[in-house]
Design an enzyme around this catalytic site. Sequence first.
Site, PDB file in Angstrom:
ATOM      1  N   TYR A  42       0.825  -1.203   0.000  1.00 20.95           N
ATOM      2  CA  TYR A  42       0.000   0.000   0.000  1.00 20.95           C
ATOM      3  C   TYR A  42       0.861   1.255   0.000  1.00 20.95           C
ATOM      4  O   TYR A  42       2.030   1.216   0.357  1.00 20.95           O
ATOM      5  CB  TYR A  42      -0.924  -0.006   1.222  1.00 20.95           C
ATOM      6  CG  TYR A  42      -1.828  -1.216   1.294  1.00 20.95           C
ATOM      7  CD1 TYR A  42      -2.438  -1.713   0.140  1.00 20.95           C
ATOM      8  CD2 TYR A  42      -2.050  -1.874   2.494  1.00 20.95           C
ATOM      9  CE1 TYR A  42      -3.255  -2.822   0.201  1.00 20.95           C
ATOM     10  CE2 TYR A  42      -2.881  -2.987   2.553  1.00 20.95           C
ATOM     11  CZ  TYR A  42      -3.483  -3.463   1.400  1.00 20.95           C
ATOM     12  OH  TYR A  42      -4.287  -4.566   1.466  1.00 20.95           O
ATOM     13  N   CYS A  43       0.237   2.360  -0.336  1.00 15.28           N
ATOM     14  CA  CYS A  43       0.891   3.664  -0.388  1.00 15.28           C
ATOM     15  C   CYS A  43       1.647   3.938   0.908  1.00 15.28           C
ATOM     16  O   CYS A  43       1.066   3.756   1.977  1.00 15.28           O
ATOM     17  CB  CYS A  43      -0.160   4.753  -0.594  1.00 15.28           C
ATOM     18  SG  CYS A  43       0.499   6.426  -0.526  1.00 15.28           S
TER      19      CYS A  43
END
Lengths: 130, 75
Positions: free
Chosen positions: B12-13
């Site tokens: 994820y980011c």
Amino acid sequence: MSNRISVICITGTREKLQMGAMVASVGAATGADVTVFLSMNALPYFVKDSTEVAPSEGEMGRVMDAEPGVPDYKELFQQAVELGDAKILPCPMVMDVLKLSKDDLMDEVGPVTGLTKFLSDAEGSQVFTF
Amino acid sequence: MSEKLVDARDTYCPGPLMELITHMKKAEVGDVLELLSTDEGTVNDVPEWVDKIGHEMVSSEEADGVWHLKIRKMK
């Protein structure tokens, strides 16, 4: 003039440390001059070899703990230093109170920097507080 | 000059961007890196970073929920 970002981390929870790490790492990797100031309840989570995990504030922290795809905040802070030359400065007041020395902290953290110097460096930068 | 695959699926980011930057540091000028990501923010974040740093976006495509972004190292 290069973009300058100051991140103040004072809260010892998963969500706030994660968000601080994200701003620091992405900012540093994008060419900003990043300075992270660690104080209050955030600093103990930067003690070397500590396996203590910051508690969640809410549902998001609990979900993140269970998701292996979420980058570890310590790794993100390390990447901010390694990939983007960020500086992570521990607050001397908290270190005095907790009887910590520079050698007790992660290698990426330092030098110990007082508020006067930090405030002077932070002048005119974008400031984010977590 | 070579092509390299950076598989950052299921992170994820800002995981995909950091993966890309880590590999970009080790690559040589002219190399093309293909980043695989399942994080939708990557589609905007990576071109923004590429533009700021001065690399070149070669292509950006999505197939079966996976974004394939090709970036050429320019410096």
